[in-house]
Enzyme design. Structure first.
Site, short mmCIF file in Angstrom:
data_model
loop_
_atom_site.label_atom_id
_atom_site.label_comp_id
_atom_site.label_asym_id
_atom_site.label_seq_id
_atom_site.Cartn_x
_atom_site.Cartn_y
_atom_site.Cartn_z
N GLU A 1 36.13 24.75 23.42
CA GLU A 1 35.54 26.31 23.12
C GLU A 1 34.60 26.11 21.98
OE1 GLU A 1 34.97 29.96 22.59
OE2 GLU A 1 35.80 29.40 24.23
N ARG B 1 42.54 42.49 27.82
CA ARG B 1 42.26 41.20 28.08
C ARG B 1 42.29 40.25 27.04
NH1 ARG B 1 37.43 39.40 30.99
NH2 ARG B 1 37.02 41.85 31.82
N ARG C 1 32.73 52.64 25.78
CA ARG C 1 34.18 52.21 25.98
C ARG C 1 34.94 52.86 24.84
NH1 ARG C 1 34.75 46.49 29.08
NH2 ARG C 1 36.89 47.27 28.93
N ASP D 1 32.21 33.40 35.25
CA ASP D 1 31.01 34.13 35.07
C ASP D 1 29.56 33.25 34.87
OD1 ASP D 1 32.01 36.56 35.18
OD2 ASP D 1 32.02 36.95 32.95
N ALA E 1 36.68 38.92 36.92
CA ALA E 1 37.94 37.89 36.53
C ALA E 1 38.47 37.23 37.57
CB ALA E 1 38.85 38.73 35.51
#
Length: 429
Positions: A38, A111, A192, A314, A327
């Site tokens: 990551e 999420r 949002r 993605d 997702a």
């Protein structure tokens, strides 16, 4: 894979939902050596609520992460438990119809909460952080990854789950003799915010607005805009996404020097929906500091695989969020790959063929979901040529439009892949 052979070394680049879900499934198998890289110093997701269709929920269960998901997931409450969204006019909240997902309804989570739940399931030593992949090459039967910190890692195959801005996608496309594909701006932006559910309930009561609009996920439709709401955090918060589309130019561009996510003002958000009704106005007035997201997606790729490298999620098929399917498609990728890569018939000699079959099975479906996600946005915003703003046509179209997406049989995909590989007997898991 023979017990006399060394462990198959699989690297996964990217610690989002799809990458961690794949790592969790694969690391349960003793004959596989899994490393997850990551780029950030810790796992983390931007965004708020994420919705999963019935197909994605089945993939979650199949990947063995159903229990941590169910602990944090929100569902539409009874007696509306099967409703995915109710569809309404933005001007007056007039009812147009509902989309029903039997047994699932609206299944959603925050999420970041879902990612955190998955990360806690990972065994120690699997994840490595601050590892941003910058170079990639295949030498003989190995893949060598170079990271920004100067370190390297070699493996038998690499799965890139590093998102829409993937650093590995160009390597795959170049290997296929295809040009690079960059994210493209859709012309749609989304305001949002999250609202405390009791705050919204009080505001609706004060304005004389039906509280049913809070109890059930809603989608408000209008010309060049739509707004969705659904609960997260066990119903304590209402996730709100208000979409606005500019269709004045055929090829919209987002300035390269501007971030895709930025702070916005309530005033500009309210102005964008100034012609809409009271239910929408009161809803948006409960979001004092929205964020604005520039929505990007990818063109359909000609391939997800080159050599011993494959794209998932993605990185392969970033799509617009209008079907709540992005997702879920990453989880379907992970589900199929987990079954193929953990099969004892996989060996060093047939890795490339297995990845080619993954591409052949998954890419047509993922491309269709990409394409129809864009089409869904056109439908919601009254730009569909057949439906327009006709209430009867919209109601009929929306009632069953998602059946093919939700009812997809992944076991058939696996069976097809096994036939193409000549693996006629199912492996014991």
């Amino acid at each position: 894979m023979s017990s006399t052979q060394s462990k198959l070394q699989i690297a996964i680049v990217g610690g989002g939902i799809a990458g961690i879900a794949l790592a969790l499934d694969l690391c349960r198998h003793a004959h596989l050596d899994i490393q997850l890289f990551e780029a950030a110093p810790a796992f983390g997701e931007v965004g708020a609520g994420v919705s999963f269709g019935a197909n994605a929920v089945r993939a979650i269960e199949g990947l063995g992460i159903g229990k941590p998901y169910q602990r944090i997931a929100d569902r539409t409450p009874e007696p509306w438990q099967d409703i995915w969204f109710e569809w309404r006019r933005g001007t007056d909240a007039g009812y147009l119809g509902a989309s029903v997902a039997p047994g699932v309804g609206q299944s959603s989570v925050h999420r970041a909460d879902f990612l955190d739940a998955l990360a806690h399931e990972l065994p120690p030593g699997i994840a490595r952080f601050d590892k941003r992949a910058v170079t990639l090459e295949e030498v003989a039967d190995r893949v060598r990854i170079g990271f920004l910190d100067g370190t390297e890692h070699t493996c038998d195959l690499l799965i890139a789950a590093d998102g829409i801005k993937s650093s590995i996608r160009d390597y795959v496309l170049r290997g296929l003799g295809e040009p690079a594909v960059a994210p493209r701006f859709s012309g749609t932006c989304a305001y949002r915010g999250m609202i405390d559910s009791e705050t919204l309930r009080e505001a609706y009561r004060a304005a004389g607005i039906d509280e049913h609009l809070i109890n059930v996920p809603q989608m408000y439709l209008g010309l060049d805009g739509h707004i969705l709401t659904f609960p997260i955090k066990q119903g304590r918060l209402i996730n709100v996404v208000a979409f606005v589309s500019d269709r004045s130019v055929p090829d919209p561009q987002w300035p390269q020097d501007k971030p895709w996510v930025k702070n916005a003002t309530q005033a500009e958000m309210l102005d964008a929906f100034s012609q809409w009704g009271d239910a929408v106005r009161v809803l948006l007035e409960c979001i004092p500091a929205p964020t604005l997201w520039a929505l990007h997606d990818l063109a359909e790729l000609p391939g997800y695989v080159h050599g011993r490298v494959a794209l998932i999620g993605d990185a392969a098929h970033a799509m617009l969020p209008h079907q709540g399917a992005g997702a879920g498609q990453g989880l379907e990728d992970a589900w199929l790959l987990a079954r193929l890569l953990a099969d004892p018939q996989l060996g060093h000699e047939n890795i490339k063929r297995v990845l080619e079959v993954y591409d052949a099975v998954r890419r047509p479906r993922a491309c269709r979901v990409q394409r129809t996600s864009w089409e869904a946005g056109e439908l919601y915003e009254w730009r569909d040529r057949q439906a327009g703003d006709d209430p009867a046509v919209l109601s009929t179209t929306l009632a069953n439009r998602f059946d093919w997406l939700w009812n997809h049989d992944m076991e058939n995909d696996l069976a097809s892949a096994r036939v193409q590989l000549g693996w006629q007997t199912a492996a014991v898991r």
